[in-house]
Design a protein around this motif. Structure first.
Motif, PDB file in Angstrom:
ATOM      1  N   GLU A  51      -7.884  -0.627  -2.780  1.00  0.00           N
ATOM      2  CA  GLU A  51      -7.039  -1.808  -2.923  1.00  0.00           C
ATOM      3  C   GLU A  51      -7.930  -3.037  -2.835  1.00  0.00           C
ATOM      4  O   GLU A  51      -8.427  -3.375  -1.765  1.00  0.00           O
ATOM      5  CB  GLU A  51      -5.994  -1.818  -1.818  1.00  0.00           C
ATOM      6  CG  GLU A  51      -4.972  -2.910  -1.987  1.00  0.00           C
ATOM      7  CD  GLU A  51      -3.873  -2.779  -0.958  1.00  0.00           C
ATOM      8  OE1 GLU A  51      -3.534  -3.808  -0.364  1.00  0.00           O
ATOM      9  OE2 GLU A  51      -3.380  -1.670  -0.744  1.00  0.00           O
ATOM     10  N   ALA A 103      -8.016   2.120   2.552  1.00  0.00           N
ATOM     11  CA  ALA A 103      -7.951   1.680   1.157  1.00  0.00           C
ATOM     12  C   ALA A 103      -8.752   0.409   0.901  1.00  0.00           C
ATOM     13  O   ALA A 103      -8.987   0.050  -0.239  1.00  0.00           O
ATOM     14  CB  ALA A 103      -6.502   1.448   0.743  1.00  0.00           C
ATOM     15  N   THR A 104      -9.181  -0.285   1.952  1.00  0.00           N
ATOM     16  CA  THR A 104      -9.939  -1.516   1.802  1.00  0.00           C
ATOM     17  C   THR A 104     -11.427  -1.189   1.730  1.00  0.00           C
ATOM     18  O   THR A 104     -11.958  -0.554   2.638  1.00  0.00           O
ATOM     19  CB  THR A 104      -9.675  -2.461   2.989  1.00  0.00           C
ATOM     20  OG1 THR A 104      -8.269  -2.660   3.101  1.00  0.00           O
ATOM     21  CG2 THR A 104     -10.364  -3.785   2.799  1.00  0.00           C
ATOM     22  N   VAL A 132      -4.051   1.495   5.259  1.00  0.00           N
ATOM     23  CA  VAL A 132      -4.509   0.225   4.684  1.00  0.00           C
ATOM     24  C   VAL A 132      -6.002   0.053   4.908  1.00  0.00           C
ATOM     25  O   VAL A 132      -6.736  -0.361   4.002  1.00  0.00           O
ATOM     26  CB  VAL A 132      -3.721  -0.956   5.293  1.00  0.00           C
ATOM     27  CG1 VAL A 132      -4.345  -2.287   4.920  1.00  0.00           C
ATOM     28  CG2 VAL A 132      -2.271  -0.906   4.838  1.00  0.00           C
ATOM     29  N   ASN A 155       0.854  -1.179   0.000  1.00  0.00           N
ATOM     30  CA  ASN A 155       0.000   0.000   0.000  1.00  0.00           C
ATOM     31  C   ASN A 155       0.894   1.236   0.000  1.00  0.00           C
ATOM     32  O   ASN A 155       1.529   1.558   1.000  1.00  0.00           O
ATOM     33  CB  ASN A 155      -0.900  -0.022   1.239  1.00  0.00           C
ATOM     34  CG  ASN A 155      -1.901   1.089   1.242  1.00  0.00           C
ATOM     35  OD1 ASN A 155      -1.552   2.247   1.017  1.00  0.00           O
ATOM     36  ND2 ASN A 155      -3.143   0.753   1.496  1.00  0.00           N
ATOM     37  N   ARG A 156       0.964   1.922  -1.146  1.00  0.00           N
ATOM     38  CA  ARG A 156       1.854   3.082  -1.281  1.00  0.00           C
ATOM     39  C   ARG A 156       1.485   4.200  -0.326  1.00  0.00           C
ATOM     40  O   ARG A 156       2.348   4.847   0.255  1.00  0.00           O
ATOM     41  CB  ARG A 156       1.840   3.605  -2.714  1.00  0.00           C
ATOM     42  CG  ARG A 156       2.538   2.689  -3.686  1.00  0.00           C
ATOM     43  CD  ARG A 156       2.382   3.215  -5.061  1.00  0.00           C
ATOM     44  NE  ARG A 156       0.944   3.205  -5.333  1.00  0.00           N
ATOM     45  CZ  ARG A 156       0.397   3.380  -6.506  1.00  0.00           C
ATOM     46  NH1 ARG A 156       1.133   3.631  -7.527  1.00  0.00           N
ATOM     47  NH2 ARG A 156      -0.903   3.337  -6.668  1.00  0.00           N
ATOM     48  N   ARG A 157       0.211   4.442  -0.168  1.00  0.00           N
ATOM     49  CA  ARG A 157      -0.223   5.487   0.754  1.00  0.00           C
ATOM     50  C   ARG A 157       0.198   5.181   2.176  1.00  0.00           C
ATOM     51  O   ARG A 157       0.593   6.058   2.935  1.00  0.00           O
ATOM     52  CB  ARG A 157      -1.751   5.612   0.691  1.00  0.00           C
ATOM     53  CG  ARG A 157      -2.242   6.963   0.348  1.00  0.00           C
ATOM     54  CD  ARG A 157      -3.744   6.912   0.169  1.00  0.00           C
ATOM     55  NE  ARG A 157      -4.434   7.467   1.303  1.00  0.00           N
ATOM     56  CZ  ARG A 157      -4.795   8.736   1.406  1.00  0.00           C
ATOM     57  NH1 ARG A 157      -4.518   9.555   0.433  1.00  0.00           N
ATOM     58  NH2 ARG A 157      -5.413   9.179   2.460  1.00  0.00           N
TER      59      ARG A 157
END
Length: 144
Positions: free
Chosen positions: A132, A98-99, A95, A4-6
């Motif tokens: 993601e 993003a899910t 994370v 996860n880039r963020r």
């Protein structure tokens, strides 16, 4: 598993100073909380004599002397634990954001705005939050 880039950026910013990664994630209250916790931890654990020595060196412009001032081990460990927890929290928060979650109908929903998502896109078309997707692993299926 993709990175996860963020989350990595938020964690790296949190290493710079507690709360900065949360500002990047736009978690304003959490950022203020981490900054306050970091300052309070430093204030409580670092002895007054050490703070006075730092202040005298800075006022005198003798920045080379800062490296020779000893910080007690328990103070250094306490501040390090707060910083490490901050880094982990920033990554986990990124994370989790993003899910995708689910709507009442069972359809995927954006974790930021709550609107329905198109599963063919890697972002929310309503608020542009990066999503993601987690797909089931194909390693457990038969090769038939």
């Amino acid at each position: 598993m993709s990175v996860n880039r963020r989350g990595v950026v938020a964690a790296a910013l949190s290493v710079v100073y507690p709360g900065v990664g949360h500002l990047y994630l736009r978690a304003w209250l959490r950022a203020v909380g981490w900054v306050a916790l970091s300052l309070v931890t430093s204030y409580v654990l670092v002895p007054d004599a050490t703070l006075a020595a730092y202040e005298q060196a800075i006022v005198a412009g003798n920045f080379g002397a800062l490296g020779s001032i000893a910080v007690p081990l328990e103070a250094a460990v306490g501040v390090l634990v707060v910083r490490l927890c901050n880094v982990v929290d920033a990554y986990v928060l990124a994370v989790r954001e993003a899910t995708p979650s689910q709507t009442r109908d069972g359809e995927p929903a954006c974790p930021a705005c709550g609107r329905s998502l198109d599963t063919e896109l890697d972002f929310c078309p309503w608020c542009t939050t990066e999503i993601e997707w987690h797909y089931p692993s194909e390693s457990g299926q038969d090769a038939n």
